[in-house]
Design an enzyme around this catalytic site. Structure first.
Site, PDB file in Angstrom:
ATOM      1  N   CYS A   1       2.261   6.487  -7.668  1.00  0.00           N
ATOM      2  CA  CYS A   1       2.941   7.667  -8.205  1.00  0.00           C
ATOM      3  C   CYS A   1       1.965   8.843  -8.129  1.00  0.00           C
ATOM      4  O   CYS A   1       0.893   8.779  -8.719  1.00  0.00           O
ATOM      5  CB  CYS A   1       3.339   7.420  -9.657  1.00  0.00           C
TER       6      CYS A   1
ATOM      7  N   GLU B   1      -2.068  -8.076   9.315  1.00  0.00           N
ATOM      8  CA  GLU B   1      -2.434  -7.527  10.619  1.00  0.00           C
ATOM      9  C   GLU B   1      -3.410  -8.416  11.382  1.00  0.00           C
ATOM     10  O   GLU B   1      -4.132  -7.957  12.263  1.00  0.00           O
ATOM     11  CB  GLU B   1      -2.939  -6.096  10.425  1.00  0.00           C
TER      12      GLU B   1
ATOM     13  N   GLU C   1      -5.864   6.942  15.133  1.00  0.00           N
ATOM     14  CA  GLU C   1      -5.564   5.538  15.437  1.00  0.00           C
ATOM     15  C   GLU C   1      -4.728   5.466  16.704  1.00  0.00           C
ATOM     16  O   GLU C   1      -3.872   6.323  16.950  1.00  0.00           O
ATOM     17  CB  GLU C   1      -4.731   4.892  14.319  1.00  0.00           C
TER      18      GLU C   1
ATOM     19  N   ARG D   1       0.861  -1.184   0.000  1.00  0.00           N
ATOM     20  CA  ARG D   1       0.000   0.000   0.000  1.00  0.00           C
ATOM     21  C   ARG D   1       0.892   1.227   0.000  1.00  0.00           C
ATOM     22  O   ARG D   1       2.119   1.095   0.085  1.00  0.00           O
ATOM     23  CB  ARG D   1      -0.915  -0.019   1.220  1.00  0.00           C
TER      24      ARG D   1
ATOM     25  N   GLU E   1      -2.222   7.595   5.741  1.00  0.00           N
ATOM     26  CA  GLU E   1      -0.803   7.816   6.066  1.00  0.00           C
ATOM     27  C   GLU E   1       0.067   8.045   4.832  1.00  0.00           C
ATOM     28  O   GLU E   1       0.968   7.256   4.525  1.00  0.00           O
ATOM     29  CB  GLU E   1      -0.269   6.638   6.893  1.00  0.00           C
TER      30      GLU E   1
ATOM     31  N   TRP F   1       3.956  -4.798  14.826  1.00  0.00           N
ATOM     32  CA  TRP F   1       5.075  -4.454  13.945  1.00  0.00           C
ATOM     33  C   TRP F   1       6.323  -4.039  14.699  1.00  0.00           C
ATOM     34  O   TRP F   1       7.337  -3.712  14.090  1.00  0.00           O
ATOM     35  CB  TRP F   1       4.659  -3.367  12.947  1.00  0.00           C
TER      36      TRP F   1
ATOM     37  N   CYS G   1       8.232   9.370  -5.379  1.00  0.00           N
ATOM     38  CA  CYS G   1       8.346   8.584  -6.610  1.00  0.00           C
ATOM     39  C   CYS G   1       9.351   9.257  -7.536  1.00  0.00           C
ATOM     40  O   CYS G   1       9.412  10.479  -7.606  1.00  0.00           O
ATOM     41  CB  CYS G   1       6.968   8.529  -7.269  1.00  0.00           C
TER      42      CYS G   1
HETATM   43  C1  GAL Z   1      -1.068   2.442  10.889  1.00  0.00           C
HETATM   44  C2  GAL Z   1      -1.900   2.245   9.632  1.00  0.00           C
HETATM   45  C3  GAL Z   1      -2.983   1.208   9.870  1.00  0.00           C
HETATM   46  C4  GAL Z   1      -2.404  -0.014  10.513  1.00  0.00           C
HETATM   47  C5  GAL Z   1      -1.725   0.378  11.798  1.00  0.00           C
HETATM   48  C6  GAL Z   1      -1.138  -0.775  12.571  1.00  0.00           C
HETATM   49  O1  GAL Z   1       0.139   3.062  10.610  1.00  0.00           O
HETATM   50  O2  GAL Z   1      -2.497   3.453   9.234  1.00  0.00           O
HETATM   51  O3  GAL Z   1      -3.584   0.900   8.631  1.00  0.00           O
HETATM   52  O4  GAL Z   1      -1.503  -0.613   9.640  1.00  0.00           O
HETATM   53  O5  GAL Z   1      -0.681   1.264  11.503  1.00  0.00           O
HETATM   54  O6  GAL Z   1      -0.561  -0.340  13.777  1.00  0.00           O
HETATM   55 ZN    ZN Z   2       5.999   9.176 -10.336  1.00  0.00          ZN
END
Ligand code: GAL
Ligand code: ZN
Length: 677
Positions: A120, A358, A310, A116, A155, A318, A160
């Protein structure tokens, strides 16, 4: 009426990212979700963020049936919608048919379909497809009473280097510099035979090509910001052409370097961001301060309340080590954005998917699909807390009398500068060190960049940490701020280059040597194992990373170096200029030195604190709408000697004098004599 991020639903939003498109083959899940959302006191969800493949399964063929059902069902349960445009990820057919929508990386390689955030921004096809789906979404849903906000893409990040983007870069440079000759001058291309004789020779910087010119890199970052800004504007215009009444936001990030957020925020009606502190992995007070700083920065971008878009209800997936929030941490941490002016507490994610990257990221609802979990109960507790705090909804954070200059262009310039501790100039770390000292003492802080800072009488204390690049006449603005009675704090690496990236000629800090009463002579860098000392009166403090050798030209010298060939020379200076004072800290000290400096400045200038008492270690306080958010970031109880009577909006208790805070405890206190909300 004060600013409200969501005028169609002026209340604290509680909810999060919701992905019903992942569950279309499980129709019972939608019904379960809605029942659970009501139980969790969820009143708004973000949908559609990555739904493009389901909204437009084939080119030009839209399928809104499933989204109609979802939005109608949510609305029938009183749940609002933050509706996203799907441009953050594209369907496979689109990437296959039009590979030019895919991004070209810094080594000039075209990406393949997948992931994701990798489009461009210049691609006319991508723009056309995004505009079309945004318009269709707006036509279908802008009139729906559930929809309160547009969430543009997700985000935004990166850049590019495809031929179209190169063309746009050249056009942007032409516009900025007017002529190739001016470009050659500003980029100092006399160096290493870099001189251009034709515009077609100009290409983006790249580790595979022109990698060593800092001015060029900073321009590339400015251009990337502009590309993103245009893309946001394009999406916003498509939505607002249908109905301009719904505000747009884009979710921003913590310590995000790629784009100048002050510039991006100009395109947004509402600033929102995603906050993921790493709790329980070190010092939680510091971690809270880190994110408090970004809350204040986000609030400052448009000088208005913001949304927490969020956060995790439990853990992420992650980080190298993904820790659960301890019991109580969810309520405590969710009150932090509120204390700093947020109008929401939103999560990633509502429900864990069965697969995908996720599937094990924290969610309000797990694979067991039940409300009978600690995470769910703590989320409901936050929902209930937001209801109890509803009287604070449109109350802004207490006005700040202190301001920190934080300028993205300066940050880039320092990171690209080949000097000192190359690649580790610690710009944000230095900004944070100063912020931390103020935050621990209950001071409210605003952020400004060189452009948005104005000497308008709003601030008593202005701190400009590592203001290496001066632009927008900041020297003059700071000079008049001090002359008229303000207190300025500057540090090493000030006033070294101009906006064009060229070194200032003459004494530095440029334009401020008289204000500060000194000039800078040398910059010494320390390895991680080396230290110097600041000797300040009876006290001594460790110094690390960077030490400037300066010469006082009129400034008093309260602090001197203790070591090395510059032992005995000035390290901390104070100068009177006009009605005000200007301090200069020539090195990077340990926190205790900044604590002492700001304790003194807070007292000298009678800066308003959320609570006038000394806060116990680990406790932070911020004020919003006359209420004091008191937060204990330690696992042990604390008592705060407030010396007055309060009502706790969260528990309904009345408290006097010494206010107890349990481990990870939080209270939102209104003075007892204040009228009941
Ligand atoms: C954010 C993102 C979400 C999800 C989340 C996981 O950066 O916008 O889609 O991936 O992290 O912590
Ligand atoms: Zn481009």
């Amino acid at each position: 009426m004060q600013f409200t991020a969501t005028p169609r639903f002026p209340a604290f939003l509680h909810g999060g990212d919701y992905n019903p498109e992942q569950w279309l083959r499980y129709p019972e899940i939608l019904e379960q979700d809605i029942a659970l959302m009501r139980e969790a006191r969820v009143n708004c969800v973000s949908i559609g963020i990555f739904s493009w493949a389901f909204l437009e399964p084939e080119e030009g063929v839209y399928d809104f049936g499933w989204m109609d059902r979802v939005i109608d069902r949510l609305w029938s349960a009183g749940i609002h919608v933050d509706l996203a445009t799907p441009s953050g990820a594209r369907p496979a057919w689109l990437a296959q048919k039009y590979p030019e929508v895919l991004r070209v990386d810094s080594r000039f390689q075209r990406q393949h379909f997948g992931g994701r955030h990798n489009h461009c921004p210049s691609s006319p096809v991508y723009q056309e497809k995004v505009k079309a789906i945004d318009t269709a979404l707006a036509r279908r849903y802008a009139g729906h009473p559930a929809v309160v906000l547009w969430h543009i893409s997700n985000e935004f990040s990166g850049d590019c280097r495809c031929p179209l983007c190169q063309e746009n870069f050249r056009a942007w440079l032409r516009d900025r510099y007017g002529s190739l000759e001016a470009l050659n001058d500003h980029w100092w291309t006399g160096f290493w035979s870099m001189r251009y004789t034709d515009w077609s020779q100009v290409e983006s910087p790249s580790p595979a090509g022109q990698d060593a010119n800092p001015a060029m890199w900073v321009d590339w970052r400015r251009f990337s910001t502009e590309q993103c800004r245009r893309f946001i504007r394009m999406e916003k215009e498509a939505l607002h052409a249908v109905d301009p009444s719904i505000p747009v936001t884009a979710n921003l990030m913590h310590r995000f370097w790629d784009y100048d957020y002050f510039a991006l925020a100009r395109e947004l009606d509402v600033v929102s961001w995603d906050s993921y502190p790493a709790w329980g992995q070190g010092d939680d007070l510091r971690e809270a301060a880190e994110h408090a700083m970004t809350h204040d920065l986000m609030r400052s971008l448009k000088d208005q309340p913001f949304l927490l878009m969020e956060s995790t209800p439990s853990l992420v997936n992650w980080q190298p080590v993904n820790k659960m929030k301890k019991p109580g941490m969810h309520l405590l941490s969710s009150m932090l954005p509120l204390a700093h002016g947020a109008q929401s507490v939103m999560y990633f994610q509502w429900r864990k998917g069965r697969g995908g990257a996720e599937m094990f990221h924290g969610a309000v609802v797990g694979h067991d699909g039940t409300a009978d979990t600690r995470t769910f109960r703590e989320v409901r507790q936050v929902g209930e807390a937001l209801e109890k705090l509803s009287s604070l909804y449109d109350a802004p954070k207490a006005p700040s009398r202190a301001c920190i200059l934080f300028d993205w262009q300066n940050w880039w310039a320092l990171d690209y500068a080949q000097m000192g501790r190359r690649g580790d100039m610690r710009c944000v770390e230095t900004v944070f060190a100063h912020y931390l000292a103020l935050w621990k003492q209950g001071i409210s802080v605003d952020f400004r960049d060189c452009e948005t800072f104005a000497d308008d009488g709003r601030y008593q204390l202005v701190i400009a940490p590592m203001l290496f690049m001066t632009r927008c006449g900041i020297e003059e603005k700071l000079r008049s701020f001090v002359a008229r009675g303000g207190c300025l704090v500057m540090t090493c690496l000030s006033g070294t280059i101009g906006e064009d990236g060229l070194a200032h000629l003459g004494k530095t800090p440029h334009g401020l040597t008289e204000v500060l009463g000194l000039r800078v002579c040398e910059l010494d860098a320390l390895t991680d194992r080396q230290a110097n000392r600041l000797i300040w009166g009876e006290e001594q403090y460790a110094l690390h990373s960077l030490c400037e050798v300066i010469e006082a030209e009129g400034a008093e010298v309260p602090g001197r170096y203790g070591e090395d060939y510059y032992a005995g020379q000035p390290c901390l200076t104070r100068n009177t200029y006009g009605q005000g004072t200007a301090w200069y800290l020539a090195a990077q000290p340990e926190d205790a030195a900044l604590d002492a400096l700001y304790r003194r400045l807070i007292a000298e200038h009678a800066l308003p604190r959320a609570l006038p008492c000394e806060l116990p270690e680990g406790v932070a306080a911020q004020e919003r709408g006359g209420a004091v958010f008191l937060q204990n970031w330690r696992a042990e109880s604390r008592t705060v000697p407030t010396g007055r009577a309060w009502r706790d909006l969260l528990t309904g208790e009345t408290l006097t004098g010494a206010v107890p805070l349990g481990p990870l405890g939080v209270r939102v206190l209104l003075p007892a004599e204040a009228p009941l909300p």
